[in-house]
Scaffold this active site. Structure first.
Site, PDB file in Angstrom:
ATOM      1  N   SER A   1       0.952  -1.483   0.621  1.00 17.91           N
ATOM      2  CA  SER A   1       0.170   0.106  -0.277  1.00 17.91           C
ATOM      3  C   SER A   1       0.849   1.246   0.137  1.00 17.91           C
ATOM      4  CB  SER A   1      -1.133  -0.107   1.428  1.00 17.91           C
ATOM      5  OG  SER A   1      -2.066  -1.070   0.886  1.00 17.91           O
TER       6      SER A   1
ATOM      7  N   THR B   1      -5.924  -2.312   8.398  1.00 20.00           N
ATOM      8  CA  THR B   1      -5.568  -3.758   7.655  1.00 20.00           C
ATOM      9  C   THR B   1      -6.155  -5.151   8.902  1.00 20.00           C
ATOM     10  OG1 THR B   1      -4.634  -5.283   6.199  1.00 20.00           O
ATOM     11  CG2 THR B   1      -3.219  -3.820   7.329  1.00 20.00           C
TER      12      THR B   1
ATOM     13  N   LYS C   1      -9.404  -4.891  11.513  1.00 24.42           N
ATOM     14  CA  LYS C   1     -11.430  -4.256  10.210  1.00 24.42           C
ATOM     15  C   LYS C   1     -11.753  -4.223  10.643  1.00 24.42           C
ATOM     16  CE  LYS C   1      -9.288  -4.940   5.211  1.00 24.42           C
ATOM     17  NZ  LYS C   1      -9.387  -5.305   4.423  1.00 24.42           N
TER      18      LYS C   1
ATOM     19  N   ASP D   1     -13.403  -1.702   0.114  1.00 28.84           N
ATOM     20  CA  ASP D   1     -12.814  -2.948  -0.385  1.00 28.84           C
ATOM     21  C   ASP D   1     -14.064  -3.197  -1.085  1.00 28.84           C
ATOM     22  OD1 ASP D   1     -10.541  -3.395   1.086  1.00 28.84           O
ATOM     23  OD2 ASP D   1     -11.472  -4.625   2.517  1.00 28.84           O
TER      24      ASP D   1
ATOM     25  N   GLY E   1     -14.798 -19.108   0.698  1.00 28.43           N
ATOM     26  CA  GLY E   1     -14.671 -18.456   1.964  1.00 28.43           C
ATOM     27  C   GLY E   1     -15.740 -17.679   3.041  1.00 28.43           C
TER      28      GLY E   1
ATOM     29  N   GLY F   1     -14.753 -15.844   5.347  1.00 27.97           N
ATOM     30  CA  GLY F   1     -14.056 -14.231   6.579  1.00 27.97           C
ATOM     31  C   GLY F   1     -14.581 -13.036   6.271  1.00 27.97           C
ATOM     32  N   GLY F   2     -13.933 -11.777   6.440  1.00 28.87           N
ATOM     33  CA  GLY F   2     -13.902 -10.519   6.400  1.00 28.87           C
ATOM     34  C   GLY F   2     -13.981 -10.334   4.375  1.00 28.87           C
TER      35      GLY F   2
HETATM   36  P1  NAP Z   1      -9.839 -13.718   7.596  1.00 25.22           P
HETATM   37  O1  NAP Z   1     -10.930 -13.505   7.598  1.00 25.22           O
HETATM   38  O2  NAP Z   1      -8.755 -14.889   7.959  1.00 25.22           O
HETATM   39  O3  NAP Z   1     -10.943 -14.886   6.640  1.00 25.22           O
HETATM   40  C1  NAP Z   1      -9.784 -16.338   5.293  1.00 25.22           C
HETATM   41  C2  NAP Z   1     -10.969 -17.530   5.126  1.00 25.22           C
HETATM   42  O4  NAP Z   1      -9.592 -18.060   4.602  1.00 25.22           O
HETATM   43  C3  NAP Z   1     -11.809 -17.945   5.561  1.00 25.22           C
HETATM   44  O5  NAP Z   1     -12.795 -18.140   5.402  1.00 25.22           O
HETATM   45  C4  NAP Z   1     -10.879 -19.537   6.274  1.00 25.22           C
HETATM   46  O6  NAP Z   1     -12.003 -20.024   6.453  1.00 25.22           O
HETATM   47  C5  NAP Z   1     -10.520 -19.488   4.881  1.00 25.22           C
HETATM   48  N1  NAP Z   1      -8.797 -20.319   5.351  1.00 25.22           N
HETATM   49  C6  NAP Z   1      -8.369 -20.334   5.800  1.00 25.22           C
HETATM   50  N2  NAP Z   1      -7.017 -20.754   5.808  1.00 25.22           N
HETATM   51  C7  NAP Z   1      -7.774 -22.226   5.369  1.00 25.22           C
HETATM   52  C8  NAP Z   1      -7.413 -23.963   4.475  1.00 25.22           C
HETATM   53  N3  NAP Z   1      -6.611 -24.124   5.146  1.00 25.22           N
HETATM   54  N4  NAP Z   1      -8.452 -24.210   4.133  1.00 25.22           N
HETATM   55  C9  NAP Z   1      -9.555 -23.855   3.681  1.00 25.22           C
HETATM   56  N5  NAP Z   1      -9.888 -22.744   3.708  1.00 25.22           N
HETATM   57  C10 NAP Z   1      -8.854 -21.754   4.610  1.00 25.22           C
HETATM   58  O7  NAP Z   1      -9.507 -13.742   6.354  1.00 25.22           O
HETATM   59  P2  NAP Z   1      -9.870 -12.414   5.315  1.00 25.22           P
HETATM   60  O8  NAP Z   1      -9.331 -11.104   5.510  1.00 25.22           O
HETATM   61  O9  NAP Z   1     -10.982 -12.658   4.390  1.00 25.22           O
HETATM   62  O10 NAP Z   1      -9.312 -12.780   3.419  1.00 25.22           O
HETATM   63  C11 NAP Z   1      -8.773 -13.861   2.827  1.00 25.22           C
HETATM   64  C12 NAP Z   1      -7.720 -13.222   1.299  1.00 25.22           C
HETATM   65  O11 NAP Z   1      -8.132 -12.312   0.735  1.00 25.22           O
HETATM   66  C13 NAP Z   1      -7.054 -13.586   1.388  1.00 25.22           C
HETATM   67  O12 NAP Z   1      -6.119 -14.255   0.644  1.00 25.22           O
HETATM   68  C14 NAP Z   1      -6.106 -11.885   1.101  1.00 25.22           C
HETATM   69  O13 NAP Z   1      -5.027 -11.663   0.868  1.00 25.22           O
HETATM   70  C15 NAP Z   1      -7.598 -11.313   0.268  1.00 25.22           C
HETATM   71  N6  NAP Z   1      -7.825 -10.327   0.224  1.00 25.22           N
HETATM   72  C16 NAP Z   1      -7.249  -9.573  -0.420  1.00 25.22           C
HETATM   73  C17 NAP Z   1      -7.908  -8.002  -0.793  1.00 25.22           C
HETATM   74  C18 NAP Z   1      -7.250  -7.251  -2.037  1.00 25.22           C
HETATM   75  O14 NAP Z   1      -7.284  -6.070  -1.669  1.00 25.22           O
HETATM   76  N7  NAP Z   1      -7.067  -8.117  -3.000  1.00 25.22           N
HETATM   77  C19 NAP Z   1      -7.985  -7.792   0.466  1.00 25.22           C
HETATM   78  C20 NAP Z   1      -7.899  -7.730   1.280  1.00 25.22           C
HETATM   79  C21 NAP Z   1      -7.884  -9.438   1.702  1.00 25.22           C
HETATM   80  P3  NAP Z   1     -12.404 -20.888   8.381  1.00 25.22           P
HETATM   81  O15 NAP Z   1     -13.784 -19.841   8.409  1.00 25.22           O
HETATM   82  O16 NAP Z   1     -13.411 -22.302   7.923  1.00 25.22           O
HETATM   83  O17 NAP Z   1     -11.255 -20.498   8.995  1.00 25.22           O
END
Ligand code: NAP
Length: 324
Positions: A26, A71, A75, A117, A142, A144-145
């Site tokens: 960023s 981040t 959040k 986002d 997924g 998550g957030g």
């Molecule tokens: P988060 O809230 O921690 O959510 C993580 C998600 O991944 C949950 O659904 C989790 O499942 C799943 N997960 C993690 N490890 C796993 C595994 N080994 N097997 C299966 N599922 C697994 O994280 P987040 O902030 O949403 O971020 C998620 C992704 O989005 C990341 O890769 C991040 O790099 C990407 N992202 C991109 C941007 C962008 O601007 N491009 C912005 C933000 C995030 P459970 O619910 O079962 O734990």
């Protein structure tokens, strides 16, 4: 030797709070926005350990920061330190951008939270694919957030259906119920164009359904994944340093021309994207989303609009930088 004149007493201060921040890109984007817009400003990563979030927020106010990004893992945690939040942040239940508004008369400052986002993702998706979500069948990997923000936005863009597939089934279920609840409330809100959400309903005909699959390989998940138009990976699976992992099996039978959007941007070509591309799919990484959520944050802090010409030039350079 040349003197570095970039920072002085009038420099506008912005930054990013989170932990860890070692791999953040960023600052490259935001500082390039400052220089290409000719604004005397700076953006710095500020790693904050969990127990110091309150101190960090107070410090940013005391130092007269214009605003900051938030981040992982703050959040949602940031919400309790804000004086107000935008409708979008309230809807998505998370804040990634905060503006510090100073009252010139009293000297007091107010913190207002935004979420860029969702809009960043929708903007990038439209720009990169040339299509909208209206009438499309979507699979969201997924819950998550990030999945939450994207699911709600896609639902409001009038997707035909969204199937949330997550390792932890209860989280997928919760997100599906919440999204259906939002759609239902919008339907009954007189300020919203009711016709735009006709067809959405809670109950057995709900367009948002969930599939629980620990390996995303169950028959139900497979069926949903094969019949949808767009697959979005919003899990952390495949992200650096675990670049050899993929949420779907290596020989997953993607349908030709499906769109596979991976929210991950590091690596720039995930394993999921490579397998999808081999099967004739359109594969896109999350760098566009990252770019546009950042641009929107910059526009909020600086109360400006970044011209299209600068956006195009900067996005090309930024994508090249991310590809290493
Ligand atoms: P988060 O809230 O921690 O959510 C993580 C998600 O991944 C949950 O659904 C989790 O499942 C799943 N997960 C993690 N490890 C796993 C595994 N080994 N097997 C299966 N599922 C697994 O994280 P987040 O902030 O949403 O971020 C998620 C992704 O989005 C990341 O890769 C991040 O790099 C990407 N992202 C991109 C941007 C962008 O601007 N491009 C912005 C933000 C995030 P459970 O619910 O079962 O734990």
């Amino acid at each position: 030797m040349r003197l570095d004149m970039r920072v002085n007493g009038k420099t506008k201060l912005t930054g990013l709070i989170g932990d860890p921040l070692e791999h953040t890109v960023s600052p490259v984007l935001q500082n390039s926005l400052f220089s290409s817009m000719g604004i005397n400003g700076i953006y710095i990563p500020l790693k904050v350990p969990g127990e110091r979030l309150r101190d960090a927020v107070n410090g940013l106010k005391a130092y007269g920061f214009k605003g900051f990004n938030v981040t992982i893992p703050y959040k949602r945690a940031i919400l309790k330190y804000l004086d107000e939040i935008s409708e979008e942040a309230e809807l998505l239940g998370a804040v990634n951008t905060v503006i510090i508004i100073e009252d010139k008369l009293t000297g007091d400052s107010r913190l207002r939270g935004y979420n860029t986002d969702g809009d960043g993702f929708i903007h990038a998706f439209h720009k990169q694919t040339g299509i909208t979500f209206a009438g499309r069948k979507v699979c969201m990997l997924g819950a998550g957030g990030t999945a939450r923000a994207l699911t709600i936005k896609i639902a409001l863009e009038k997707a035909e259906s969204i199937c949330i597939i997550n390792r932890t089934g209860s989280k997928a279920q919760e997100l599906a119920e919440e999204t259906n609840g939002i759609l239902e409330r919008r339907r009954h809100c007189s300020k919203i164009d009711v016709s735009s959400i006709t067809g959405y309903a809670t109950g057995s005909n709900a367009p948002i359904r969930t599939v629980t699959a620990s390996d995303f390989g169950s028959t139900e998940a497979l069926h949903a994944l094969q019949e949808c138009d767009i697959i979005i990976n919003a899990t952390a699976v495949g992200m650096y340093p675990d670049s050899n992992a993929s949420p779907l099996q290596d020989n997953f039978p993607f349908r030709r021309n499906q769109i596979v959007y991976d929210a991950i941007y590091n690596p720039s070509e995930t394993k999921l994207m490579s397998s999808a591309r081999l099967r004739g799919c359109i594969a896109i990484n999350g760098s566009g989303m990252l770019f546009y959520q950042g641009v929107k944050a910059f526009e909020i802090w600086m109360d400006t609009i970044v011209p299209e010409k600068i956006l195009n030039e900067l996005s090309n350079e930024f994508m090249k930088h991310l590809q290493g």
